[in-house]
Structure formats: C-alpha cells, structure tokens
Design an enzyme around this catalytic site. Sequence first.
Site, PDB file in Angstrom:
ATOM      1  N   ASP A   1      20.045 -11.015  -6.258  1.00 40.97           N
ATOM      2  CA  ASP A   1      18.711 -10.997  -5.681  1.00 40.97           C
ATOM      3  C   ASP A   1      18.838 -10.891  -4.166  1.00 40.97           C
ATOM      4  O   ASP A   1      19.491 -11.742  -3.545  1.00 40.97           O
ATOM      5  CB  ASP A   1      17.999 -12.304  -6.071  1.00 40.97           C
ATOM      6  CG  ASP A   1      16.501 -12.238  -5.849  1.00 40.97           C
ATOM      7  OD1 ASP A   1      15.957 -11.130  -5.745  1.00 40.97           O
ATOM      8  OD2 ASP A   1      15.879 -13.316  -5.779  1.00 40.97           O
TER       9      ASP A   1
ATOM     10  N   HIS B   1       8.471 -11.104   4.339  1.00 39.09           N
ATOM     11  CA  HIS B   1       8.687 -12.233   3.435  1.00 39.09           C
ATOM     12  C   HIS B   1       9.690 -13.230   4.027  1.00 39.09           C
ATOM     13  O   HIS B   1       9.468 -14.441   3.993  1.00 39.09           O
ATOM     14  CB  HIS B   1       9.195 -11.741   2.073  1.00 39.09           C
ATOM     15  CG  HIS B   1       9.635 -12.842   1.156  1.00 39.09           C
ATOM     16  ND1 HIS B   1       8.746 -13.715   0.549  1.00 39.09           N
ATOM     17  CD2 HIS B   1      10.872 -13.239   0.758  1.00 39.09           C
ATOM     18  CE1 HIS B   1       9.415 -14.586  -0.193  1.00 39.09           C
ATOM     19  NE2 HIS B   1      10.709 -14.326  -0.080  1.00 39.09           N
TER      20      HIS B   1
ATOM     21  N   GLU C   1       7.722 -14.152  -7.626  1.00 41.31           N
ATOM     22  CA  GLU C   1       8.191 -13.278  -6.558  1.00 41.31           C
ATOM     23  C   GLU C   1       8.109 -11.842  -7.080  1.00 41.31           C
ATOM     24  O   GLU C   1       8.685 -11.519  -8.115  1.00 41.31           O
ATOM     25  CB  GLU C   1       9.616 -13.615  -6.124  1.00 41.31           C
ATOM     26  CG  GLU C   1       9.701 -15.003  -5.502  1.00 41.31           C
ATOM     27  CD  GLU C   1      10.909 -15.199  -4.592  1.00 41.31           C
ATOM     28  OE1 GLU C   1      11.991 -14.669  -4.913  1.00 41.31           O
ATOM     29  OE2 GLU C   1      10.761 -15.876  -3.553  1.00 41.31           O
TER      30      GLU C   1
ATOM     31  N   GLU D   1       9.119  -8.173  -7.047  1.00 41.14           N
ATOM     32  CA  GLU D   1      10.316  -7.479  -6.577  1.00 41.14           C
ATOM     33  C   GLU D   1      10.495  -6.164  -7.327  1.00 41.14           C
ATOM     34  O   GLU D   1       9.974  -5.961  -8.423  1.00 41.14           O
ATOM     35  CB  GLU D   1      11.562  -8.353  -6.815  1.00 41.14           C
ATOM     36  CG  GLU D   1      11.420  -9.769  -6.290  1.00 41.14           C
ATOM     37  CD  GLU D   1      12.737 -10.493  -6.107  1.00 41.14           C
ATOM     38  OE1 GLU D   1      13.811  -9.828  -6.151  1.00 41.14           O
ATOM     39  OE2 GLU D   1      12.710 -11.723  -5.927  1.00 41.14           O
TER      40      GLU D   1
ATOM     41  N   ASP E   1      10.487 -12.661 -10.224  1.00 44.56           N
ATOM     42  CA  ASP E   1      11.517 -13.692 -10.099  1.00 44.56           C
ATOM     43  C   ASP E   1      10.831 -15.049  -9.944  1.00 44.56           C
ATOM     44  O   ASP E   1      10.644 -15.552  -8.837  1.00 44.56           O
ATOM     45  CB  ASP E   1      12.382 -13.358  -8.873  1.00 44.56           C
ATOM     46  CG  ASP E   1      13.606 -14.240  -8.785  1.00 44.56           C
ATOM     47  OD1 ASP E   1      14.105 -14.651  -9.842  1.00 44.56           O
ATOM     48  OD2 ASP E   1      14.061 -14.512  -7.658  1.00 44.56           O
TER      49      ASP E   1
ATOM     50  N   ARG F   1       9.318 -23.789  -6.180  1.00 48.45           N
ATOM     51  CA  ARG F   1       9.554 -24.001  -4.741  1.00 48.45           C
ATOM     52  C   ARG F   1       9.996 -25.411  -4.410  1.00 48.45           C
ATOM     53  O   ARG F   1      10.733 -25.628  -3.448  1.00 48.45           O
ATOM     54  CB  ARG F   1       8.282 -23.679  -3.953  1.00 48.45           C
ATOM     55  CG  ARG F   1       7.763 -22.285  -4.130  1.00 48.45           C
ATOM     56  CD  ARG F   1       8.740 -21.251  -3.643  1.00 48.45           C
ATOM     57  NE  ARG F   1       8.236 -19.903  -3.871  1.00 48.45           N
ATOM     58  CZ  ARG F   1       8.971 -18.804  -3.678  1.00 48.45           C
ATOM     59  NH1 ARG F   1      10.232 -18.893  -3.272  1.00 48.45           N
ATOM     60  NH2 ARG F   1       8.466 -17.615  -3.907  1.00 48.45           N
TER      61      ARG F   1
ATOM     62  N   GLN G   1      13.622 -25.741  -5.366  1.00 53.08           N
ATOM     63  CA  GLN G   1      14.401 -24.913  -4.447  1.00 53.08           C
ATOM     64  C   GLN G   1      14.565 -25.583  -3.080  1.00 53.08           C
ATOM     65  O   GLN G   1      15.663 -25.584  -2.507  1.00 53.08           O
ATOM     66  CB  GLN G   1      13.680 -23.563  -4.290  1.00 53.08           C
ATOM     67  CG  GLN G   1      14.389 -22.544  -3.409  1.00 53.08           C
ATOM     68  CD  GLN G   1      13.566 -21.255  -3.232  1.00 53.08           C
ATOM     69  OE1 GLN G   1      12.563 -21.046  -3.910  1.00 53.08           O
ATOM     70  NE2 GLN G   1      13.996 -20.402  -2.328  1.00 53.08           N
TER      71      GLN G   1
ATOM     72  N   TYR H   1      18.604 -26.250  -1.975  1.00 52.48           N
ATOM     73  CA  TYR H   1      19.195 -24.976  -1.545  1.00 52.48           C
ATOM     74  C   TYR H   1      20.157 -25.044  -0.355  1.00 52.48           C
ATOM     75  O   TYR H   1      20.840 -24.047  -0.087  1.00 52.48           O
ATOM     76  CB  TYR H   1      18.108 -23.932  -1.300  1.00 52.48           C
ATOM     77  CG  TYR H   1      17.519 -23.899   0.083  1.00 52.48           C
ATOM     78  CD1 TYR H   1      16.669 -24.894   0.524  1.00 52.48           C
ATOM     79  CD2 TYR H   1      17.822 -22.860   0.965  1.00 52.48           C
ATOM     80  CE1 TYR H   1      16.134 -24.854   1.782  1.00 52.48           C
ATOM     81  CE2 TYR H   1      17.282 -22.817   2.235  1.00 52.48           C
ATOM     82  CZ  TYR H   1      16.442 -23.811   2.635  1.00 52.48           C
ATOM     83  OH  TYR H   1      15.908 -23.771   3.888  1.00 52.48           O
TER      84      TYR H   1
ATOM     85  N   LYS I   1      15.373 -21.089  -9.332  1.00 52.74           N
ATOM     86  CA  LYS I   1      15.251 -19.697  -9.742  1.00 52.74           C
ATOM     87  C   LYS I   1      15.766 -19.421 -11.148  1.00 52.74           C
ATOM     88  O   LYS I   1      15.334 -18.449 -11.778  1.00 52.74           O
ATOM     89  CB  LYS I   1      16.097 -18.823  -8.809  1.00 52.74           C
ATOM     90  CG  LYS I   1      15.724 -18.934  -7.355  1.00 52.74           C
ATOM     91  CD  LYS I   1      14.464 -18.165  -7.065  1.00 52.74           C
ATOM     92  CE  LYS I   1      14.248 -18.034  -5.576  1.00 52.74           C
ATOM     93  NZ  LYS I   1      13.169 -17.085  -5.301  1.00 52.74           N
TER      94      LYS I   1
ATOM     95  N   THR J   1      13.623 -14.976 -15.112  1.00 49.10           N
ATOM     96  CA  THR J   1      13.285 -13.810 -14.304  1.00 49.10           C
ATOM     97  C   THR J   1      12.807 -12.760 -15.295  1.00 49.10           C
ATOM     98  O   THR J   1      13.545 -12.410 -16.220  1.00 49.10           O
ATOM     99  CB  THR J   1      14.532 -13.284 -13.556  1.00 49.10           C
ATOM    100  OG1 THR J   1      15.083 -14.346 -12.773  1.00 49.10           O
ATOM    101  CG2 THR J   1      14.181 -12.103 -12.657  1.00 49.10           C
TER     102      THR J   1
ATOM    103  N   GLU K   1       3.308 -17.733  -0.098  1.00 46.39           N
ATOM    104  CA  GLU K   1       2.825 -17.012   1.087  1.00 46.39           C
ATOM    105  C   GLU K   1       1.310 -16.805   1.021  1.00 46.39           C
ATOM    106  O   GLU K   1       0.607 -16.984   2.018  1.00 46.39           O
ATOM    107  CB  GLU K   1       3.519 -15.653   1.183  1.00 46.39           C
ATOM    108  CG  GLU K   1       5.006 -15.737   1.464  1.00 46.39           C
ATOM    109  CD  GLU K   1       5.680 -14.386   1.269  1.00 46.39           C
ATOM    110  OE1 GLU K   1       6.127 -14.122   0.128  1.00 46.39           O
ATOM    111  OE2 GLU K   1       5.744 -13.600   2.223  1.00 46.39           O
TER     112      GLU K   1
END
Lengths: 400, 400
Positions: free
Chosen positions: A116, A123, A189, A191, A223, A227, A230, A234, A243, A247, A348
Amino acid sequence: MTWIEIPANSPFGPENLPLGIFRVGDEEPRVGAAIGDQVIDLALVASAQMLDGAQVFAEPTLNAFLARGPRTWHATRGWLLQLVWNSNERDAVEPHLIPQSAVTMLMPFEVADYVDFYASERHATNLGRLFRPDSAPLLPNWKHLPVGYHGRAGTVVASGTDIVRPSGQRKAPADDAPTYGPSQRLDIEVELGFVVGSPSKLGKPVSVDDFRDHVYGVVVVNDWSARDLQAWEYVPLGPFLGKSFATSISPWVVSLEALEAAAVPLGKQEPPVLPYLAGDRLTNYDITFEVYLNGQLVSSPPYKEMYWSPAQMLAHLSVNGASVRTGDLFASGTVSGVRKDQRGSFIELSWGGREPLTVNGEERTFLQDGDEVTITAHATAADGTLIGLGSVTGRILPAI
Amino acid sequence: MTWIEIPANSPFGPENLPLGIFRVGDEEPRVGAAIGDQVIDLALVASAQMLDGAQVFAEPTLNAFLARGPRTWHATRGWLLQLVWNSNERDAVEPHLIPQSAVTMLMPFEVADYVDFYASERHATNLGRLFRPDSAPLLPNWKHLPVGYHGRAGTVVASGTDIVRPSGQRKAPADDAPTYGPSQRLDIEVELGFVVGSPSKLGKPVSVDDFRDHVYGVVVVNDWSARDLQAWEYVPLGPFLGKSFATSISPWVVSLEALEAAAVPLGKQEPPVLPYLAGDRLTNYDITFEVYLNGQLVSSPPYKEMYWSPAQMLAHLSVNGASVRTGDLFASGTVSGVRKDQRGSFIELSWGGREPLTVNGEERTFLQDGDEVTITAHATAADGTLIGLGSVTGRILPAI
C-alpha cells in the site's frame, strides 16, 4: 462498433473489456469479460474456438492468465475486440453472453504480496495534520520516494464481502492506559490498485520504463482502516491491525491497454527525483472515484492529481532487488483532491470527527454498524469515452 | 532408543524429527524427516506403507501437510517416532535413508503472509537508542502490545540463497538530500519464525489458548536488513525496502510438539497485559542461537528472554479478526540478550558501527561483499536433551 447491445453510459463499453471471475449457480468459477450489462463466458468461447491457451480462461482465478505476460495480454485484447466488433462472431459468442445480474462475481485473482503506497500529497498532508498536529504535516522523505508498506494479502476480499468491525487496542492521548474494544473510528480509504501479472527476478529491479511489462491492469480498492487502532500501534513499525482486518477490491480488472486512452502526464515533481525514479513518459490516469455511504454520494476523489506515478511505485518497490510475483497487488494509497468533497476517507471528510458531514439527513463521522460503502470509478479518455472500473462495496457488521 | 545410528551431539536426535523438502539429483522434490545426518524419504516410506494421506509427503512443499491440522500433525509424529524407535520397522525404512550430504534442501513451505514482530525488549531498547537517540528508547505502546508489521512474503528464500546487496535511497542526517546507491549498512536479524498450518476464519480471532491448533512449528530466520535504507524510509509507515529484498529461513521445520520439552514459563509482564493477551500457561522456549560471520562465532542470542510469547503474537495479530492461512510465517523479531555477545544484529554488536568487533583478526561493523553469515539454533530440554533447529546461511554478493 459492436453487434452487442450496450446500454447508454455503460461503464463497460466495447473498448474496455475488463476480465473477472464469475460463477453461475453451482457451476465452476471461470473467466469472463464484461461488456455492457453482460458477461462473455470466455472459458466456453475460447474452448469452442480451440484458442491456444484456452485453459487459462477455465481457471477459478486470473493468475494463470496474468502469468502469461504482456504478449498474451495484448493478443487476448485483440481477440476480445474482434469478438465484439466483428458481427461474423455473433453466432459463436451470443450463446455465451450471460446477464451480469445472473452471475456472482468472485475474487478476480489470488493476491501474492499486497503493498500500500501513500502517493496523494493532499492525503498525506491531511493525515499528517491529523495524526501529528505538532509537526510538519509532510515528512522529509515524502517527496523523495513513494512511501509505502506491506499489507496483509490474506485478508484482501471480494467486493460484497461483509466487514466485521474490528476490535483491538486503542488509547486516546488523554487516557492513562490502552483499552480493548471495537474500533470507534472505522473508516475507508479510496485507492486504485495495480495488479502484477509478469514476475521479475530476485535481485533485478524493474525500471520505470518496464512498468507495462509487469502490470496487467487495475482494480478499485477500499482499504478499510481502524483509525483508533492505527494511531496507537503505528510508531515505529507502521500500520498493522488498523489495516489488516480487510481490504476490498472490485471484481473487474481493467487492463492498462484499455486505460491507456485516459493516460495523462504526471504533474511536476519538485525537488527532482533521483534517476531511478525519473522518466520522460511518466503518466497518471484521469480517473474519478465516487464514494457512496448508504446510497448518498459523499465524495469524488480525482486520481489524476496523485503525486507519484504507478511506474515510480513499482520501480521503487523493486529498486532493492525485491522481486514481484503474479498476483502482487500494489495500491496507490488514499486518493484525495483539494476540495473537501474530493477527500478519500472519512477521517479527512469529517476532519478527525470534528466536522461531521450530513448523510441522508444525519450527522455522520466514522462508520456505524449496518453502513454500506460503495466506491465506483471511471476513467475518462481524451475523446470523452468513459472507461468504467466498476465498483467495490462492503457493509459493516457489528464486532463479535 | 532408535535403531538408526546417530552421531554424538547431533541436532537431530530421535525425538526431534523435523520436516523439510529435499531433492536428490533431478528427482522430484518431496518431504523428508531429518534424523542424525540422514533424511528419511517420507514420500517413499508412506507410499510403501499405504499410509492414509501419504500423498502429502510427495508434494514439493509442506503446505498440504500443514493444512491437514493438528490431528494429522500429532498422528504423523507418532508414526515417525514409531518408525525410528521400533526396530521391526528397520527393513521398511532403511532403504529410504539418504545421507543429508547427498540431498539439496529447498524452501520448506510456500509463504502466505509474512509478519515480523519486535518482541525482544533488549533489541527494541537498543534500536530505539540507535535510531531515536533524543527520545525514550522504548515507545509507550511496546509493553502493551507485541509491535509488528507485514514483511514481503515473496522474498522469503531458502537457506543458502545468495543475497545481492540491495541498493536504494539513504540520507544521513547531515546530508541535504538523499542519494542512491548500494546499502552501506547491511545487517542481519536473528529471529525465530513460527509456521502456521491450520487456517482461521476471517472475523474470528485466535485466542492465546488456541496457538497450538494453528501453529505447526518453527524455523530459524535471518531477516536481512539495510539499516541506511530503513532509517530514511521508515517514518511514518514502517520498514519497507530496508527489509523486503530478502529474508532467509532454515530448511527444517521443528514441530511445537518436539519443542515442547524445551518450553519455559514466560517472564513477568509489567504492566499487566489486556485480557486478550493474558493466559495462565504462556510459554517461551529455551533456544540458543549461534551467529557465525565467515566461520567465527560472534554472538549467542538467547530466545528464552523474549518479552512476548508467540501465543500472544498470534492472538494480537488476529484480534482484529484478521484470518491466518496455511503457510503464514510470523517471526519473533531480533533476539538480543543482555550481554554484548548476545546481540542479534550487527547494528547492536557494533553499536551503530561505532564499536567495531574483531572477526578473524579484522575490525568489522556491517556486512561486506563476500561475507557469509550462518545462524544455527538449538533448544535445550529440561533433561538436557538438545533439540536442534539446524541452520540458515547466506552469502553477500555485490550490488548490481
């Protein structure tokens, strides 16, 4: 242009011809091509025509076809174009046209490694502001290399698979210790995913110019991201459980050859990139996504603004000699545009949950149980022709 | 105890019986068990005895055997023990014993997903001091969850595979901009790898108590690392090219059943872990590695001091509902002990290159072209019996 009847504004016109794996009833899964609102049963057509290599279309994944490499991909496209454009083929093909509404679409290929990337400047800047409010949003390496990481290949799932809300550890900055429980900041997400067909050799990088020798085509990727999990996990080794629960990918793989009509020059990169990432003919694609939450359009991220070209992603991924395999999937990272209604994730769109959006009359931030997210995408050719990528969808089930 | 002659101090005694994939000349690769300095050709023995499921031993990987699950693993161990302990079996087995010197060992299984943990407190502390000298060495999440990330499954290679020095971007803090070139800080990581046999269902975590239902056994792992590439790329999404060029594994998979004799209680965890990571019977293994650079012993990392139990790693990996598949490999992360001669990487042994070690009379820090690294490991049972894991080796070739 084709003897097959195609509804107006169909994503699957006679020059698109994406491949996927379909099943009818309890028959064996096999390879089909989408045209209009129908599927051409390629296993049966190729077998009846005694096509050389016809058996790859009778497989339950595209991997055998993908492994054949660019000459086979090109010849197959030629064959498909001829099937749908040449009315002399009508008698041979028409019996093997099946309405899309009568088939179940499955995972199009078996995923080998899943990588990924993080190729949207908008972003990365947005996430930097949200995750690291006290430092510069874009990190020093970001404009020098396409930042990426490995995801979990075994949990890449077909469009339509239900998504069980993940549980795990999360800790808000104000908390003393982490707690365990269902994610409260479940997100998407948006993508674009690139599908590798032809393998490369261990120890031998793939140059930016060899991109089309290895990558067959593209899928739409959601994906899914937790949050809160994460944010706590992370540092320093990157996203993991935030994650890895799922997916989702779209069922139809659109070939780069079909997409070529929608290629656009890559935007300027400043500072200049190192020579292994440089090329005269680097392109992007004029693709627009549409994100629907429970049927309402909430965002339309534009792919053509992505900072890094997919050819650069592959060159970077392999510059250390890492080999690629048939079935490798590498995704662009979240696609976000400049405008608020072009952001490719709810973190976002709702600015970390602080600025809810209104969906079907309700204030919404992150995903709730029962929510259904559908992402569609289409490329637009220079002459205005639409090249549809189809859609990827998933519904959130409660944590168990 | 066995009718087979076993050299003194052999790593492969009559209770170990690890499985691997061997080839003799240009015959088909198949499954063998190691005993002393010989291989039992299980494909031929099982076929001659018309063993139920014998065909899994005629496969070129262990995956079919691994997928059979814990009952088959247990029954197979019983069968193997009986073959080597019962002298009535001598006539049936002896014709199918092959000297290890006469076979080539191959990759023991096809890797599905590869996850790398970071479970040694000493290693994480050392790396924190070296990579982030201005902040606390151990990050706030480290004692709450086993930190890990996904690595590249497609570049996990068999012991003996040459390692081409990776090239890529690196940037020293004093440099204005990154440069491209061969890694100048090429390193090893000494790890223990756990091999998943039985898959789990998407959406259903594997509890700490179910570890042995899913994990078949262990291999020795050398997770080759390019420290300069890693340092520049790893914020914020974690290691990528610094690791993805190659990971070598040993050819013999030692079963958890064989290793059980060397199980030791897990050390105290403070602060206490969340309930999903807690268990009454959490264990570690009394395994000692030996690291040889060009034939000289440079380090002896002890596995039993690892902070996180492998059952906790698997429970964490799947707590978000991520499924595991046959062939999944998850590694412990670098094993480092308290003493300097117990560190599991050259960045630690040479303290970032500033304190060279003397190897064969030369001052050495990171790996040079032509260097050969061999890592061996053995477990020690409570009664003193050695349970060898064999070794993993690789030689550095110049960058291309």
